[in-house]
Write a protein that holds these residues in place. Sequence first.
Motif, PDB file in Angstrom:
ATOM      1  N   PHE A 232       0.835  -1.196   0.000  1.00 12.99           N
ATOM      2  CA  PHE A 232       0.000   0.000   0.000  1.00 12.99           C
ATOM      3  C   PHE A 232       0.872   1.249   0.000  1.00 12.99           C
ATOM      4  O   PHE A 232       0.631   2.188  -0.771  1.00 12.99           O
ATOM      5  N   ALA A 233       1.901   1.267   0.836  1.00 16.16           N
ATOM      6  CA  ALA A 233       2.800   2.422   0.875  1.00 16.16           C
ATOM      7  C   ALA A 233       3.502   2.614  -0.465  1.00 16.16           C
ATOM      8  O   ALA A 233       3.635   3.745  -0.961  1.00 16.16           O
ATOM      9  N   ALA A 234       3.952   1.515  -1.087  1.00 11.68           N
ATOM     10  CA  ALA A 234       4.654   1.616  -2.367  1.00 11.68           C
ATOM     11  C   ALA A 234       3.726   2.079  -3.482  1.00 11.68           C
ATOM     12  O   ALA A 234       4.113   2.905  -4.326  1.00 11.68           O
ATOM     13  N   VAL A 235       2.487   1.574  -3.501  1.00 11.27           N
ATOM     14  CA  VAL A 235       1.546   1.951  -4.549  1.00 11.27           C
ATOM     15  C   VAL A 235       1.095   3.400  -4.376  1.00 11.27           C
ATOM     16  O   VAL A 235       0.906   4.125  -5.360  1.00 11.27           O
ATOM     17  N   LEU A 236       0.915   3.851  -3.135  1.00 16.91           N
ATOM     18  CA  LEU A 236       0.580   5.256  -2.895  1.00 16.91           C
ATOM     19  C   LEU A 236       1.654   6.164  -3.486  1.00 16.91           C
ATOM     20  O   LEU A 236       1.357   7.186  -4.114  1.00 16.91           O
ATOM     21  N   ALA A 237       2.909   5.791  -3.281  1.00 23.82           N
ATOM     22  CA  ALA A 237       4.009   6.613  -3.810  1.00 23.82           C
ATOM     23  C   ALA A 237       4.039   6.591  -5.329  1.00 23.82           C
ATOM     24  O   ALA A 237       4.205   7.636  -5.977  1.00 23.82           O
ATOM     25  N   GLU A 238       3.852   5.413  -5.939  1.00 19.67           N
ATOM     26  CA  GLU A 238       4.000   5.303  -7.387  1.00 19.67           C
ATOM     27  C   GLU A 238       2.804   5.857  -8.151  1.00 19.67           C
ATOM     28  O   GLU A 238       2.967   6.486  -9.202  1.00 19.67           O
ATOM     29  N   LEU A 239       1.599   5.622  -7.646  1.00 22.15           N
ATOM     30  CA  LEU A 239       0.414   6.047  -8.389  1.00 22.15           C
ATOM     31  C   LEU A 239      -0.018   7.471  -8.058  1.00 22.15           C
ATOM     32  O   LEU A 239      -0.453   8.211  -8.946  1.00 22.15           O
ATOM     33  N   SER A 240       0.065   7.848  -6.783  1.00 20.90           N
ATOM     34  CA  SER A 240      -0.459   9.162  -6.389  1.00 20.90           C
ATOM     35  C   SER A 240       0.611  10.128  -5.905  1.00 20.90           C
ATOM     36  O   SER A 240       0.291  11.272  -5.572  1.00 20.90           O
TER      37      SER A 240
END
Length: 378
Positions: free
Chosen positions: A257-265
């Motif tokens: 979740f932390a990684a996807v938050l950084a990459e997508l948003s």
Amino acid sequence: MLDESLLDAPDALARADHRGLLLGAAEAGARVRTAVRHAAEAGIGNLNPEGRPRAVLFAGSGTAALGVADLLGALAGAAAPVTLLRPTGVAPAAGALRWALPGWAGSVDLLLIATTDGGEPGLALLAEQAYRRGCSVVAVAPSQSPLSEAVGGTRGLSVPMAPTPQEQYEETQAASPGALWALFTPLLSLLDRVGLLTASAETLQLVADRLDTTAERCGPAIATYSNPAKTLAAELAESLPLIWTEGTAAAPVGRRFAAVLAELSGRPALAAELPGALPAHGLLLGGDFAGGAADPDDFFRDRVEEPQALRARVVLLRDRPVGGLTAAPAARELAISHETAISELEPQEGSELEALAELVAITDFTAVYLALASGNRE
């Protein structure tokens, strides 16, 4: 700034979704079913392993692949250690990365390779190195890619990556929601076959069903007040998410979740497991990111020149109802004592894989809504 009005405007969300991220999240269940079929056609169900591997080695590139490695380590680590092979190179580009086997790797070990690209020369070289060492090699990569051909040429097993059902979108984002399940599902089938975890075809069908059900709850047509992903996205507006996890499967979901938050948003977030998260993030709750550090209703604040300060918000992820000893009450008490808001996600009853799927789906939808409503759409 988060445009919360966009969250309850399905047509506007669709127009803003240039990368097809919402469709990718909604079609995760379909990707699982397609991946199960590809794994069966590749012959995973016909394998007759002579025993469990001594160790499982994993190599891949991108957020989805790293998430797969983390999830496999949590699910299968008790039966055999899962070692992530980290690449070296001068740049994070496919042609610049190189992977190497540890010196102890040999014929009793299993090498897994997962990638949404398939054109990385370093992964093809790794497969050749594993062949020379006698390691068994299984790769999940786009069909007819250089990597799949290299693995086939070294007597390894290559499983075609399940494509997105919506071919008009090219999932070039390594964090795209469907990519995780396209890579993860065949490897679950494989590790079930070699006895490292339980993920039968029936179990994976239940996972696909849970992903479909969660997509219905989190879809763009569902209003924010009854949509867990939109609700969490709105709660995380102008905040620094502190993702605290409890449970074996929840830990890798929180890190993803932390990684996807950084990459997508483009949003920073910190993930940690309970109870260690409490001392690790305690100073953040009492410092500049404290919940009461800034007053959003301050009449004299310059709203044009002075940007809204980030304030910590705890996101508590638990992969199943936890009986007996739990650090959740202490986590809530610490957050409340520092005037820090807390959001909680806990899946419905079911197997560990179903719980994991539900948490992944909700957090993926949340990251997508944050990306679209924050203007990070390219």
